[in-house]
Each structure stands twice: as C-alpha cells, then as structure tokens.
Design a protein around this motif. Structure first.
Motif, short mmCIF file in Angstrom:
data_model
loop_
_atom_site.label_atom_id
_atom_site.label_comp_id
_atom_site.label_asym_id
_atom_site.label_seq_id
_atom_site.Cartn_x
_atom_site.Cartn_y
_atom_site.Cartn_z
N LYS A 160 0.72 -1.23 -0.17
CA LYS A 160 -0.02 -0.02 0.08
C LYS A 160 0.86 1.25 -0.02
CE LYS A 160 -3.62 -2.27 2.79
NZ LYS A 160 -4.20 -2.02 3.90
N PRO A 161 0.34 2.28 -0.53
CA PRO A 161 1.17 3.44 -0.68
C PRO A 161 1.24 3.93 0.78
CG PRO A 161 -0.85 3.87 -1.76
CD PRO A 161 -0.86 2.44 -1.23
N TYR B 240 1.48 6.02 10.45
CA TYR B 240 1.35 4.56 10.07
C TYR B 240 0.13 3.81 10.23
CZ TYR B 240 6.58 4.86 10.79
OH TYR B 240 7.63 5.10 10.90
N ARG B 241 -0.01 2.79 9.66
CA ARG B 241 -1.44 1.84 9.74
C ARG B 241 -1.13 1.02 10.63
NH1 ARG B 241 0.02 2.38 4.14
NH2 ARG B 241 -1.82 3.25 3.22
N PRO B 242 -2.34 0.54 11.41
CA PRO B 242 -2.47 -0.28 12.39
C PRO B 242 -1.56 -1.65 12.35
CG PRO B 242 -4.54 0.32 12.09
CD PRO B 242 -3.74 1.06 10.87
N GLU B 243 -1.50 -2.10 10.99
CA GLU B 243 -0.74 -3.33 10.83
C GLU B 243 0.84 -3.08 10.92
OE1 GLU B 243 -2.19 -1.96 6.61
OE2 GLU B 243 -3.19 -2.24 8.63
N LYS C 54 -11.64 0.38 13.65
CA LYS C 54 -12.86 0.13 13.26
C LYS C 54 -13.20 0.48 11.88
CE LYS C 54 -15.12 0.78 17.87
NZ LYS C 54 -14.55 1.83 18.79
N ASP C 55 -11.94 0.79 11.27
CA ASP C 55 -11.98 1.43 9.88
C ASP C 55 -10.76 1.12 9.34
OD1 ASP C 55 -12.30 2.59 7.50
OD2 ASP C 55 -13.11 4.41 8.38
N ALA C 56 -10.76 0.63 8.06
CA ALA C 56 -9.28 0.03 7.19
C ALA C 56 -8.76 1.19 7.08
CB ALA C 56 -9.87 -0.71 6.22
N ARG C 57 -9.07 2.69 7.10
CA ARG C 57 -8.49 3.87 6.81
C ARG C 57 -7.67 4.56 8.17
NH1 ARG C 57 -13.54 6.81 4.20
NH2 ARG C 57 -14.39 5.55 5.86
#
Length: 187
Positions: free
Chosen positions: A119-120, A145-148, A161-164
């Motif tokens: 992902k970008p 940063y993303r949660p992952e 709760k949201d992929a964003r």
C-alpha cells in the motif's frame, strides 16, 4: 592429521611458473612436467574461450539514471529562506509542482511504496527544498502509520474500526518529490 613438516614439504613440491602468453601464474597439482604442460594448455584454452566470447557478445553500456526536466518536480515561487553553506546550501520553498499538480507545506500526500504489492505510504510535507545547484526538489515528510505497521505492544487495547485508520508519528525522512503519488487537503 597433517603436521607442519608435512604441509611444508607438500608446499615445496608445488612448482609455480608463468604462462608465456598471458603472464599468469600456473600452479600445477604436482611437480611433474606433464601436469605443468596440462595446466598451461588449460589456461590457454580458457583465456582463448574468454576472448572469443567477449568478441561475440555486444558490449552493454551501463545506463545512467537520467531524469528529464519535464519529468521532475519543480519549485513554485521564490525561495523563502536559505540554510547551510557551500555545496550543502539549501533553498527552501512553500510549494512545488509535479505532473501538473501543486503541493505545498503541510499537505498530506500518498507516497509510492517500495514494491507494487504494498500500500502507498502516507505523510505530511514538512519542508520543500533544493540542495545547491543540483536542482532536484526534495521533501522532508512526517509519516503516518497503519495499524498493521505498528507493533501490538504499542496498540494496547485499541481496536481498528476502519481500514483507513492511521497513526500520527514523529518519524521524519528526506525523500525526492517525485515519490509523491497523490496529494489531498483537509480543507
């Protein structure tokens, strides 16, 4: 097990000679004249094959990374300040343009990932500058940063709760302005 004397004796039996054509050392496995001749012939054959292969193959020149001005980001407006001296002197700007889109300080942007299957990245532009006469626009960006991407120990009991969802960080890096994939403004 070999003793020092045995190894010294074996070493002394090895005869080192020079190939007349190439001038390279020939080290036969034993001191006999037959092995010396065989070794010389082998070296000659290998060098002959190498020369033949080199002559048949077209030489490929290394291509240098060449950026065309029209493909590069360009600063917009006047320099707002200078920092550094000599070759490391930086000219700082409020805006830059890349592929017809203008970006400015504090804009949030998507940055190209290292590979196509990722992902970008997401960041905020904190500084826009050019170093010396180099002419390439560089950015200082502050990452989200993303949660992952965050280790579980730092997340605690937080649940996405949201992929964003994104996390703000204090991590900053310098990148080329051409790594900007897309920009967006909050207002």
């Amino acid at each position: 097990m070999f003793t020092k004397e045995m190894l010294t004796e074996q070493f002394n039996q090895v005869v080192i000679s020079k190939d007349e054509d190439s001038g390279k050392d020939i080290v036969p496995l034993s001191g006999s004249e037959d092995s010396k001749v065989n070794a010389e012939q082998t070296v000659r054959k290998q060098s002959k094959r190498k020369n033949e292969n080199t002559e048949k193959r077209p030489m490929k020149k290394k291509k240098e990374l060449q950026w065309k001005r029209e493909d590069c980001a360009q600063p917009v407006g006047k320099v707002i300040k200078f920092t550094g001296t000599g070759l490391k002197k930086k000219g700082h700007y409020k805006k830059f343009e890349f592929r017809g889109i203008k970006y400015e300080l504090e804009d949030s942007v998507l940055m190209k990932a290292e590979s196509a299957n990722q992902k970008p990245y997401t960041a905020i532009i904190k500084d826009i500058y050019i170093i010396g006469k180099e002419g390439y626009v560089k950015l200082v960006v502050q990452w989200f940063y993303r949660p992952e991407d965050v280790e579980e120990e730092y997340l605690g009991k937080w649940e996405s709760k949201d992929a964003r969802d994104l996390f703000y960080s204090f991590h900053r890096d310098e990148v080329f302005a051409e790594s900007v994939k897309h920009g967006f403004r909050a207002g």
